[in-house]
Structure formats: structure tokens, C-alpha cells
Enzyme design. Structure first.
Site, PDB file in Angstrom:
ATOM      1  N   ALA A 184       0.850  -1.208  -0.039  1.00  0.00           N
ATOM      2  CA  ALA A 184       0.141  -0.113   0.059  1.00  0.00           C
ATOM      3  C   ALA A 184       0.890   1.196  -0.025  1.00  0.00           C
ATOM      4  O   ALA A 184       1.840   1.108   0.468  1.00  0.00           O
ATOM      5  CB  ALA A 184      -1.050  -0.033   0.978  1.00  0.00           C
TER       6      ALA A 184
ATOM      7  N   GLY B 126       0.713  -5.030   0.675  1.00  0.00           N
ATOM      8  CA  GLY B 126      -0.583  -4.913   0.043  1.00  0.00           C
ATOM      9  C   GLY B 126      -0.115  -5.490  -1.331  1.00  0.00           C
ATOM     10  O   GLY B 126      -1.190  -6.250  -2.099  1.00  0.00           O
TER      11      GLY B 126
ATOM     12  N   GLU C  24      -0.384  -9.357  -0.890  1.00  0.00           N
ATOM     13  CA  GLU C  24      -1.954  -9.623  -0.470  1.00  0.00           C
ATOM     14  C   GLU C  24      -2.504  -9.581  -1.984  1.00  0.00           C
ATOM     15  O   GLU C  24      -3.620 -10.546  -2.224  1.00  0.00           O
ATOM     16  CB  GLU C  24      -2.403  -8.387   0.502  1.00  0.00           C
ATOM     17  CG  GLU C  24      -1.690  -8.883   1.880  1.00  0.00           C
ATOM     18  CD  GLU C  24      -2.337  -7.860   2.886  1.00  0.00           C
ATOM     19  OE1 GLU C  24      -1.869  -6.587   2.529  1.00  0.00           O
ATOM     20  OE2 GLU C  24      -2.655  -7.959   3.804  1.00  0.00           O
TER      21      GLU C  24
ATOM     22  N   GLU D  36       4.790  -5.219   6.977  1.00  0.00           N
ATOM     23  CA  GLU D  36       3.928  -4.063   7.683  1.00  0.00           C
ATOM     24  C   GLU D  36       4.404  -3.945   9.141  1.00  0.00           C
ATOM     25  O   GLU D  36       4.422  -2.922   9.570  1.00  0.00           O
ATOM     26  CB  GLU D  36       2.326  -4.478   7.698  1.00  0.00           C
ATOM     27  CG  GLU D  36       1.985  -4.147   6.439  1.00  0.00           C
ATOM     28  CD  GLU D  36       1.901  -5.494   5.402  1.00  0.00           C
ATOM     29  OE1 GLU D  36       2.732  -6.593   5.649  1.00  0.00           O
ATOM     30  OE2 GLU D  36       1.006  -5.689   4.510  1.00  0.00           O
TER      31      GLU D  36
HETATM   32  N1  CO8 Z   1       4.471   3.141  -0.669  1.00  0.00           N
HETATM   33  C1  CO8 Z   1       4.890   4.569  -1.140  1.00  0.00           C
HETATM   34  N2  CO8 Z   1       5.875   4.662  -1.873  1.00  0.00           N
HETATM   35  C2  CO8 Z   1       6.861   3.417  -2.028  1.00  0.00           C
HETATM   36  C3  CO8 Z   1       6.483   2.282  -1.288  1.00  0.00           C
HETATM   37  C4  CO8 Z   1       5.203   2.135  -0.748  1.00  0.00           C
HETATM   38  N3  CO8 Z   1       4.850   1.075   0.076  1.00  0.00           N
HETATM   39  N4  CO8 Z   1       7.662   1.339  -1.733  1.00  0.00           N
HETATM   40  C5  CO8 Z   1       8.586   2.068  -2.400  1.00  0.00           C
HETATM   41  N5  CO8 Z   1       7.949   3.462  -2.381  1.00  0.00           N
HETATM   42  C6  CO8 Z   1       8.706   4.449  -3.126  1.00  0.00           C
HETATM   43  C7  CO8 Z   1       9.914   4.872  -2.481  1.00  0.00           C
HETATM   44  O1  CO8 Z   1       9.667   5.751  -1.445  1.00  0.00           O
HETATM   45  C8  CO8 Z   1      10.905   5.603  -3.239  1.00  0.00           C
HETATM   46  O2  CO8 Z   1      10.227   6.852  -3.635  1.00  0.00           O
HETATM   47  P1  CO8 Z   1      11.432   8.074  -3.779  1.00  0.00           P
HETATM   48  O3  CO8 Z   1      12.293   7.795  -4.722  1.00  0.00           O
HETATM   49  O4  CO8 Z   1      10.420   9.297  -4.057  1.00  0.00           O
HETATM   50  O5  CO8 Z   1      12.092   8.007  -2.406  1.00  0.00           O
HETATM   51  C9  CO8 Z   1      10.614   4.716  -4.434  1.00  0.00           C
HETATM   52  O6  CO8 Z   1       9.459   3.955  -4.284  1.00  0.00           O
HETATM   53  C10 CO8 Z   1      11.671   3.800  -4.800  1.00  0.00           C
HETATM   54  O7  CO8 Z   1      11.967   3.047  -3.538  1.00  0.00           O
HETATM   55  P2  CO8 Z   1      13.253   2.705  -2.911  1.00  0.00           P
HETATM   56  O8  CO8 Z   1      14.068   4.020  -2.933  1.00  0.00           O
HETATM   57  O9  CO8 Z   1      13.025   2.566  -1.204  1.00  0.00           O
HETATM   58  O10 CO8 Z   1      13.832   1.435  -3.585  1.00  0.00           O
HETATM   59  P3  CO8 Z   1      14.852   0.355  -2.904  1.00  0.00           P
HETATM   60  O11 CO8 Z   1      15.100  -0.439  -4.048  1.00  0.00           O
HETATM   61  O12 CO8 Z   1      15.653   0.995  -2.069  1.00  0.00           O
HETATM   62  O13 CO8 Z   1      14.010  -0.467  -1.825  1.00  0.00           O
HETATM   63  C11 CO8 Z   1      11.975  -1.661  -1.149  1.00  0.00           C
HETATM   64  C12 CO8 Z   1      13.000  -1.339  -2.439  1.00  0.00           C
HETATM   65  C13 CO8 Z   1      12.658  -2.772  -0.230  1.00  0.00           C
HETATM   66  C14 CO8 Z   1      10.786  -2.340  -1.770  1.00  0.00           C
HETATM   67  C15 CO8 Z   1      11.413  -0.335  -0.450  1.00  0.00           C
HETATM   68  O14 CO8 Z   1      10.865   0.316  -1.185  1.00  0.00           O
HETATM   69  C16 CO8 Z   1      10.204  -0.905   0.611  1.00  0.00           C
HETATM   70  O15 CO8 Z   1      10.777  -1.372   1.742  1.00  0.00           O
HETATM   71  N6  CO8 Z   1       9.340  -0.302   0.346  1.00  0.00           N
HETATM   72  C17 CO8 Z   1       8.110  -0.470   1.053  1.00  0.00           C
HETATM   73  C18 CO8 Z   1       7.683  -1.955   1.550  1.00  0.00           C
HETATM   74  C19 CO8 Z   1       6.604  -2.029   2.745  1.00  0.00           C
HETATM   75  O16 CO8 Z   1       6.896  -1.678   3.871  1.00  0.00           O
HETATM   76  N7  CO8 Z   1       5.457  -2.326   2.184  1.00  0.00           N
HETATM   77  C20 CO8 Z   1       4.176  -2.481   2.911  1.00  0.00           C
HETATM   78  C21 CO8 Z   1       3.374  -1.172   2.852  1.00  0.00           C
HETATM   79  S1  CO8 Z   1       1.838  -1.150   4.106  1.00  0.00           S
HETATM   80  C22 CO8 Z   1       0.833  -2.218   3.416  1.00  0.00           C
HETATM   81  O17 CO8 Z   1       1.054  -2.718   2.345  1.00  0.00           O
HETATM   82  C23 CO8 Z   1      -0.572  -2.414   4.059  1.00  0.00           C
HETATM   83  C24 CO8 Z   1      -1.367  -3.093   3.005  1.00  0.00           C
HETATM   84  C25 CO8 Z   1      -2.869  -3.092   3.802  1.00  0.00           C
HETATM   85  C26 CO8 Z   1      -3.585  -1.950   3.572  1.00  0.00           C
HETATM   86  C27 CO8 Z   1      -4.988  -2.257   4.004  1.00  0.00           C
HETATM   87  C28 CO8 Z   1      -5.723  -0.991   4.545  1.00  0.00           C
HETATM   88  C29 CO8 Z   1      -7.171  -1.198   5.116  1.00  0.00           C
END
Ligand code: CO8
Length: 258
Positions: free
Chosen positions: A65, A109, A112, A132
Site C-alpha cells: 500500500a 498489499g 496480498e 507491515e
Molecule cells: N509506498 C509508497 N512509496 C513507496 C513504497 C510504498 N509502499 N515502496 C516504495 N516506495 C517508493 C520509495 O519511497 C521511493 O520513492 P522516492 O524515490 O520518491 O524516495 C521509490 O518507491 C523507490 O523505492 P526505494 O528507493 O525504497 O527502492 P529500494 O530498491 O531501495 O527498496 C523496497 C525497495 C525494499 C521495496 C523498499 O522500497 C520498501 O521497503 N518499500 C516498502 C515496503 C513495505 O513496507 N510495504 C508494506 C506497505 S504497508 C501495506 O502494504 C499495508 C497493506 C494493507 C492496507 C489495508 C488498509 C485497510
């Protein structure tokens, strides 16, 4: 129709939906999930489309998400936001089989979303996880339930508590994905499998999908009865007559969805 966060194409009887927010690793925000629901509904209403492939980029199927979109939300705001649940319902409502073709990150997500599809084909680069917990929350689009059903308590619990990722190889061994494919062949293979499914009777593929999904919702006796009734019902279709006649006449069947 053009979408801001998706690339949508058709290949004969197969609908292809590519998540397309490259700057955010296909993070699932409101716009993307709304568009995805619309694209799936369109394909599902189109008799020509008999299988759907959902995919992302080489780097990310979807990294979860959109954290930036939800970071400041209050609990009542999250409670009222329905687009996550509606996105899930849109996939659950889709009667056409959906294959998730996953390369790179399928996190939170994103994992999921892949699990909501009917089965997952994984590139050897795929990484699955429910991280998460690192954000101070837990999965919210079914991860604690579907991951547990797919891989069992031990692995699901470890992944949800520690945030550990699973490789494609481990995901296949654990039953989360049906097969692992070299990354450069993933989309071709997913489209080939989808084309094969699209060649079957759409009545039978929809029935098979409903029956397998029923296994998660009911006990064995009820599930087997549900399957048997669907089996009986298919004898009212022209496709059943065609399929069995084609076998006996040693020719390829021509299924018409009737
Ligand atoms: N949300 C928003 N932006 C994101 C996300 C995300 N989940 N993942 C990556 N991005 C963005 C980064 O912020 C970055 O943007 P910017 O260049 O503007 O800084 C760009 O994408 C590239 O990402 P990275 O620089 O971090 O790339 P890396 O190769 O270094 O890392 C990863 C890749 C490991 C995937 C890393 O980006 C990461 O850890 N991302 C987050 C993963 C995460 O925690 N996902 C869970 C999110 S919470 C969720 O999914 C809950 C779902 C249920 C919701 C239900 C509601 C009712």
C-alpha cells in the site's frame, strides 16, 4: 480506455493488466486500486476475455500500500476509507480466472494482491513479504489469512512477525506460487498459460475457480457437494457436449461458452 496507473491490453482472449507506477514501485494508492477495479470489471464483462494476467514491473509487482498516502491518516479516516477493501472485492468478484505474474517485490498489499489472484507464477527474482510490522502495523488486505492458508502457520507467523521476505524458490516449495520461471520468460509464460486457460470452456473454468475457492470457505462434505452440483450443472452446457464429442471424435474441441 487509458489509465494513469495501469497499462491494459488484450491478446486474443487474454486480458493483460500491468501495474504502472514505476516511481513508487507500483505502491497501491487509491487511484491505482480504483482503476484496477474498473479494468477487471471491464474484462469480466467482456465475453471475449477468458483469462486475465495481472503483472507489475521487473523490479516490483507492487511494494505494498502507498505508505506516503496513508502515513498521516487517523483511525477513523482509515476506517472510512473503503478503497482497499473495494480493491479486494473487485478481485474477488471477478469470475474470469486471474493469474498473478510476479517479478521483484511483492510486499505487504502487493503480496496480498498477488494472493487474491487465482494463482501466482513467480519470476526467479520475486520476493514475497509482509513487512507491515516494520511500520508499526499489520497486513490489512488479507495477508494474515491468505498467507497462512497458503504456507501454513509457521512460515506465515514468522513472516508477519519478523518481516522476513521469501524468495521465489522458497515460495514455490511452500505452496505460495505454482511455478518459478526465469525472469525474462515470465510474461510470455504467463500469457501462454492464460491462452491455454482461455481455450477451455469459460463455463467450466469459472466453475472450477468457484469450486476451488469454496475449499477455503467450507468443510469437506459441503465443498464436495458444491463441486458435484457444479459438475452436474455443466451437463446443461453445449460446451460439455462439444468437449466430450471432440474427445470421442479425436479432434480439438471448439468451446463457445454456452
Ligand atoms: N509506498 C509508497 N512509496 C513507496 C513504497 C510504498 N509502499 N515502496 C516504495 N516506495 C517508493 C520509495 O519511497 C521511493 O520513492 P522516492 O524515490 O520518491 O524516495 C521509490 O518507491 C523507490 O523505492 P526505494 O528507493 O525504497 O527502492 P529500494 O530498491 O531501495 O527498496 C523496497 C525497495 C525494499 C521495496 C523498499 O522500497 C520498501 O521497503 N518499500 C516498502 C515496503 C513495505 O513496507 N510495504 C508494506 C506497505 S504497508 C501495506 O502494504 C499495508 C497493506 C494493507 C492496507 C489495508 C488498509 C485497510
Amino acid at each position: 480506455m487509458a489509465y494513469a496507473n495501469l497499462i491494459v491490453e488484450t491478446r486474443d482472449h487474454v486480458g493483460l493488466v500491468k501495474l504502472n507506477r514505476p516511481d513508487a514501485l507500483n505502491a497501491l494508492n487509491q487511484d491505482l486500486l480504483t482503476e484496477l477495479g474498473e479494468a477487471l470489471a471491464k474484462f469480466d464483462a467482456d465475453d471475449k476475455i477468458r483469462c486475465i494476467v495481472l503483472t507489475g514491473s521487473a523490479k516490483a509487482f507492487a511494494a505494498g500500500a502507498d505508505i506516503k498516502e496513508m502515513s498521516d491518516k487517523t483511525a477513523p479516516e482509515m476506517f472510512k476509507l473503503d478503497f482497499f477493501a473495494e480493491g479486494c472485492r473487485a478481485i474477488e468478484r471477478t469470475r474470469t480466472p486471474i493469474i498473478a505474474a510476479v517479478a521483484g517485490y511483492a510486499l505487504g498489499g502487493g503480496c496480498e494482491l498477488a494472493m487474491l489472484c487465482d494463482f501466482i507464477l513467480a519470476a526467479d527474482t520475486a520476493k514475497f513479504g509482509q513487512p507491515e510490522i516494520n511500520l508499526g502495523v499489520i497486513p490489512g488486505m488479507g495477508g494474515t489469512q491468505r498467507l497462512t492458508l497458503a504456507v501454513g502457520k509457521a512460515k506465515a507467523m514468522e513472516m508477519c512477525l519478523s518481516g522476513r521476505f521469501m524468495t521465489a524458490e522458497e515460495a514455490e516449495r511452500s505452496g505460495l506460487v505454482s511455478r518459478v520461471i526465469p525472469a525474462d520468460k515470465l510474461l510470455d509464460e504467463a500469457l501462454a498459460v492464460a491462452a491455454k486457460i482461455a481455450d477451455k470452456s469459460p463455463l467450466a473454468t469459472m466453475a472450477a475457480k468457484e469450486a476451488v475457492n469454496r475449499a477455503f470457505e467450507t468443510n469437506l462434505t459441503e465443498g464436495v457437494m458444491f463441486e458435484r452440483r457444479l459438475f452436474h450443472g455443466l451437463f446443461a452446457s453445449e460446451d460439455q457436449k462439444e468437449g466430450m464429442a471432440a474427445f470421442i471424435e479425436k479432434r480439438e474441441p471448439q468451446f463457445r461458452g454456452r
